[in-house]
Design a protein around this motif. Structure first.
Motif, mmCIF file in Angstrom:
data_model
loop_
_atom_site.group_PDB
_atom_site.id
_atom_site.type_symbol
_atom_site.label_atom_id
_atom_site.label_comp_id
_atom_site.label_asym_id
_atom_site.label_seq_id
_atom_site.Cartn_x
_atom_site.Cartn_y
_atom_site.Cartn_z
ATOM 1 N N MET A 1 0.839 -1.191 0.000
ATOM 2 C CA MET A 1 0.000 0.000 0.000
ATOM 3 C C MET A 1 0.882 1.252 0.000
ATOM 4 N N ILE A 2 0.505 2.222 -0.801
ATOM 5 C CA ILE A 2 1.219 3.490 -0.864
ATOM 6 C C ILE A 2 0.498 4.494 0.032
ATOM 7 N N ILE A 3 1.215 5.041 1.016
ATOM 8 C CA ILE A 3 0.620 5.961 1.986
ATOM 9 C C ILE A 3 0.941 7.392 1.583
ATOM 10 N N ILE A 4 -0.097 8.188 1.364
ATOM 11 C CA ILE A 4 0.073 9.594 1.002
ATOM 12 C C ILE A 4 0.216 10.423 2.277
ATOM 13 N N LYS A 5 1.233 11.258 2.318
ATOM 14 C CA LYS A 5 1.481 12.091 3.491
ATOM 15 C C LYS A 5 0.799 13.454 3.340
ATOM 16 N N ASN A 6 0.260 13.949 4.460
ATOM 17 C CA ASN A 6 -0.306 15.293 4.434
ATOM 18 C C ASN A 6 0.796 16.326 4.703
ATOM 19 N N ASN A 7 0.425 17.601 4.647
ATOM 20 C CA ASN A 7 1.437 18.655 4.752
ATOM 21 C C ASN A 7 2.177 18.619 6.085
ATOM 22 N N ARG A 8 1.479 18.338 7.163
ATOM 23 C CA ARG A 8 2.122 18.274 8.478
ATOM 24 C C ARG A 8 3.111 17.111 8.532
ATOM 25 N N GLU A 9 2.709 15.987 8.003
ATOM 26 C CA GLU A 9 3.593 14.826 7.987
ATOM 27 C C GLU A 9 4.819 15.076 7.116
ATOM 28 N N ILE A 10 4.633 15.769 6.021
ATOM 29 C CA ILE A 10 5.756 16.090 5.145
ATOM 30 C C ILE A 10 6.768 16.977 5.868
ATOM 31 N N GLU A 11 6.301 17.913 6.671
ATOM 32 C CA GLU A 11 7.225 18.751 7.428
ATOM 33 C C GLU A 11 8.047 17.921 8.400
ATOM 34 N N PHE A 12 7.418 16.938 9.053
ATOM 35 C CA PHE A 12 8.157 16.042 9.936
ATOM 36 C C PHE A 12 9.186 15.236 9.142
ATOM 37 N N MET A 13 8.808 14.803 7.947
ATOM 38 C CA MET A 13 9.732 14.024 7.118
ATOM 39 C C MET A 13 10.915 14.870 6.673
ATOM 40 N N LYS A 14 10.680 16.125 6.417
ATOM 41 C CA LYS A 14 11.782 17.021 6.056
ATOM 42 C C LYS A 14 12.790 17.140 7.197
ATOM 43 N N GLU A 15 12.284 17.199 8.439
ATOM 44 C CA GLU A 15 13.180 17.301 9.588
ATOM 45 C C GLU A 15 14.014 16.030 9.752
ATOM 46 N N ALA A 16 13.359 14.868 9.619
ATOM 47 C CA ALA A 16 14.090 13.602 9.733
ATOM 48 C C ALA A 16 15.116 13.469 8.617
ATOM 49 N N GLY A 17 14.725 13.859 7.407
ATOM 50 C CA GLY A 17 15.637 13.778 6.273
ATOM 51 C C GLY A 17 16.830 14.701 6.433
ATOM 52 N N LYS A 18 16.592 15.900 6.929
ATOM 53 C CA LYS A 18 17.682 16.854 7.145
ATOM 54 C C LYS A 18 18.704 16.277 8.115
ATOM 55 N N LEU A 19 18.231 15.627 9.165
ATOM 56 C CA LEU A 19 19.146 15.035 10.131
ATOM 57 C C LEU A 19 19.986 13.935 9.493
ATOM 58 N N VAL A 20 19.384 13.132 8.651
ATOM 59 C CA VAL A 20 20.150 12.087 7.959
ATOM 60 C C VAL A 20 21.222 12.711 7.068
ATOM 61 N N GLY A 21 20.860 13.742 6.337
ATOM 62 C CA GLY A 21 21.851 14.412 5.497
ATOM 63 C C GLY A 21 22.998 14.980 6.306
ATOM 64 N N GLU A 22 22.684 15.571 7.458
ATOM 65 C CA GLU A 22 23.731 16.114 8.322
ATOM 66 C C GLU A 22 24.631 15.001 8.861
ATOM 67 N N THR A 23 24.032 13.851 9.157
ATOM 68 C CA THR A 23 24.809 12.715 9.656
ATOM 69 C C THR A 23 25.788 12.232 8.603
ATOM 70 N N LEU A 24 25.340 12.144 7.359
ATOM 71 C CA LEU A 24 26.229 11.709 6.284
ATOM 72 C C LEU A 24 27.343 12.718 6.035
ATOM 73 N N ASN A 25 27.026 13.994 6.147
ATOM 74 C CA ASN A 25 28.078 15.010 5.999
ATOM 75 C C ASN A 25 29.119 14.887 7.106
ATOM 76 N N LEU A 26 28.649 14.573 8.322
ATOM 77 C CA LEU A 26 29.568 14.403 9.434
ATOM 78 C C LEU A 26 30.466 13.189 9.235
ATOM 79 N N VAL A 27 29.870 12.079 8.859
ATOM 80 C CA VAL A 27 30.676 10.854 8.730
ATOM 81 C C VAL A 27 31.682 10.985 7.595
ATOM 82 N N GLU A 28 31.338 11.711 6.542
ATOM 83 C CA GLU A 28 32.282 11.902 5.433
ATOM 84 C C GLU A 28 33.576 12.542 5.925
ATOM 85 N N LYS A 29 33.484 13.458 6.870
ATOM 86 C CA LYS A 29 34.667 14.146 7.390
ATOM 87 C C LYS A 29 35.579 13.203 8.161
#
Length: 249
Positions: A1-29
């Motif tokens: 099943m494909i779950i469609i996210k609402n605007n509030r959920e998308i904002e939460f996903m952006k925060e989680a995604g940003k943290l993952v990106g920051e983690t990868l930038n840190l580990v690269e160093k």
């Protein structure tokens, strides 16, 4: 099943995604000859926890690490180990997830360890390029197969092979949701893309054959021919304004 996210959920996903990106930038160093993959795991785990999140991979179906650390011929799911020490000329894929405010982010990069061969450089570059070829198709009313086909065409036109045994996936409250997103396929096929879909798109390319095997630990997947593999992944939200990549920071 494909779950469609609402605007509030998308904002939460952006925060989680940003943290993952920051983690990868840190580990690269911290990637350098002489460091163990377990040390890299600890760096990522501690940063995610300090940021108020939980490592998505830790204990997921029994996986022991907070990251997947896949070196050279390891395609995916490399288990961090104090015995696995990086050497000059290696490549390493770090796959990382974070669970924050009820939602997951997921992304992967293949990094160089010091100076690498031209062949390895090309493998990393083409794999990353193929992601962006796929994302160009991540538009409302396109089909999932349009993403898969674009990835496959770019990888294979550059003389590499596309891993078949592992795919991308939907993502949200669960780390793995529908749909499955192969890195090969036929354009104009599959589910139609809609605003609010959240997709972890993750091309995997090999220098040799696409055939892989899983080792006795039941996690580590390696190329059957021993040739090297690379991966490039981001969490992508389908929006009215085009694809939004949450894990690029």
């Amino acid at each position: 099943m494909i779950i469609i996210k609402n605007n509030r959920e998308i904002e939460f996903m952006k925060e989680a995604g940003k943290l993952v990106g920051e983690t990868l930038n840190l580990v690269e160093k911290n990637i350098r000859p002489g460091i163990s993959t377990l040390a890299l795991d600890k760096i990522c785990e501690e940063f995610i926890i300090r940021s108020g999140a939980i490592p998505s991979f830790k204990n997921y179906n029994g996986f022991p690490g907070s990251i997947c650390a896949s070196v050279n011929e390891v395609v995916v799911h490399g288990i961090p180990s104090r015995e696995k020490i990086l050497s000059e000329g290696d490549i390493i894929t770090i796959d990382c997830g974070a669970f924050l405010n009820g939602f997951h982010g997921d992304a992967a990069r293949t990094f160089k360890v010091g100076q690498v061969s031209e062949e390895a450089e090309k493998l990393i570059r083409v794999t990353e390029e193929s992601f962006f070829k796929g994302v160009e198709k991540a538009q409302i009313d396109q089909r999932l197969g349009d993403i898969s086909s674009a990835i496959q065409e770019h990888i294979e036109s550059n003389g590499l092979s596309v891993v078949r045994d592992f795919t991308g996936h939907g993502i949200g409250r669960d780390l793995h949701e529908g749909p499955s997103i192969p890195n090969y396929g036929v354009a104009h096929r599959g589910p139609k893309l809609r605003a609010g879909m959240a997709l972890a798109i993750e091309p995997m390319a090999n220098l040799g054959s696409y055939h892989v095997k899983v080792l006795e630990d039941n996690w580590t997947a390696v190329t059957r021919d021993g040739k090297w593999s690379a991966q490039y992944e981001n969490t992508v939200i389908i929006t009215e304004d085009g694809p939004y990549i949450t894990t690029l920071v």
